[in-house]
Design an enzyme around this catalytic site. Structure first.
Site, PDB file in Angstrom:
ATOM      1  N   CYS A  86       0.836  -1.202   0.000  1.00 44.43           N
ATOM      2  CA  CYS A  86       0.000   0.000   0.000  1.00 44.43           C
ATOM      3  C   CYS A  86       0.877   1.261   0.000  1.00 44.43           C
ATOM      4  O   CYS A  86       1.546   1.532  -0.993  1.00 44.43           O
ATOM      5  CB  CYS A  86      -0.985  -0.044   1.162  1.00 44.43           C
ATOM      6  N   HIS A 194      -3.427  -5.785   0.927  1.00 48.52           N
ATOM      7  CA  HIS A 194      -2.741  -6.018   2.197  1.00 48.52           C
ATOM      8  C   HIS A 194      -2.671  -7.507   2.553  1.00 48.52           C
ATOM      9  O   HIS A 194      -3.572  -8.022   3.232  1.00 48.52           O
ATOM     10  CB  HIS A 194      -3.478  -5.281   3.322  1.00 48.52           C
ATOM     11  N   GLU A 196      -0.851  -8.868   4.767  1.00 48.47           N
ATOM     12  CA  GLU A 196      -0.683  -9.009   6.206  1.00 48.47           C
ATOM     13  C   GLU A 196      -2.018  -8.963   6.941  1.00 48.47           C
ATOM     14  O   GLU A 196      -2.094  -9.343   8.117  1.00 48.47           O
ATOM     15  CB  GLU A 196       0.257  -7.918   6.747  1.00 48.47           C
TER      16      GLU A 196
END
Length: 229
Positions: A86, A194, A196
């Site tokens: 990002c 994302h 994660e």
């Protein structure tokens, strides 16, 4: 394998990255402040999402001048693994470590929801645990995720298989539905979604976990270490 999670003023996904490493692959991980001038102890550097320096001027335009970015460039040159997520992707493009730029979403709105990605290249150190062409669910959260490059650069990305992920339903207007790219060498990758935030089914998807297992397995293969599995 040692991981560094960079922290800039305004980073807000650093904890997510730290926890993803800690809980999915159990490797040593440290927060590293943006003024650091030595990344030599680390094998992989994560540049997390957020709003570094409040996204003033352009997203990532100030962070790219932070002292730590000189060390990120050195690490990339040495072949270490660099993952920008990002705002981290935006910083890597501003720093010239990846081609192109991220512009305002074509809807002019912040988009925050799950996205379906296609794995276009599963031969990178970050994607080896995915199948070629696999569809995965990874969330997005960005207002400036519209990837752009000129036609010459786009053709190079195609020819060198640097387009790693594409959106199945383009949420931001990115050229050729691009969600993530890598450098020619394949050791630096940037993506707007994302991974994660997708390392457990409790989060709605665990499709991001394979990115972290891929990195660890690639490093272990290079260093002759034991299997991650």
């Amino acid at each position: 394998m040692r991981f560094a999670v960079l922290v800039f003023p305004g980073s807000n996904c650093d904890i997510d990255c730290y926890k993803a490493v800690e809980e999915t692959i159990g490797q040593p991980v440290d927060y590293v402040w943006h003024t650091a001038t030595d990344l030599s102890p680390y094998d992989c550097i994560l540049v997390p999402g957020g709003f570094s320096y409040g996204d003033y001027l352009r997203c990532g335009a100030i962070s790219r001048f932070a002292p730590v970015m000189n060390e990120v460039a050195k690490a990339a040159e040495e072949g270490k693994y660099i993952l920008g997520i990002c705002n981290g992707f935006q910083i890597l493009t501003e720093a010239g470590l990846l081609p192109g730029a991220l512009r305002r979403n074509d809807s002019m709105k912040f988009r925050c929801h799950d996205s379906v990605l296609k794995v276009n290249n599963n031969t990178t150190p970050f994607t080896r645990d995915y199948a070629q062409g696999q569809e995965i669910v990874i969330p997005i959260a960005h207002g400036e995720g519209n990837y752009y490059c000129d036609e010459e650069t786009l053709q190079k990305l195609r020819d060198n298989r640097q387009i790693v992920f594409t959106y199945q339903n383009n949420p931001n207007g990115s050229v050729e539905d691009i969600a993530g790219i890598c450098n020619e060498r394949g050791n630096v990758i940037g993506m707007m979604p994302h991974p994660e935030r997708a390392v457990s089914s409790l989060l709605g998807s665990d499709d991001g976990k394979a990115m972290f297992t891929s990195i660890l397995q690639a490093w272990r293969d290079t260093h002759g270490a034991a299997n991650v599995r």
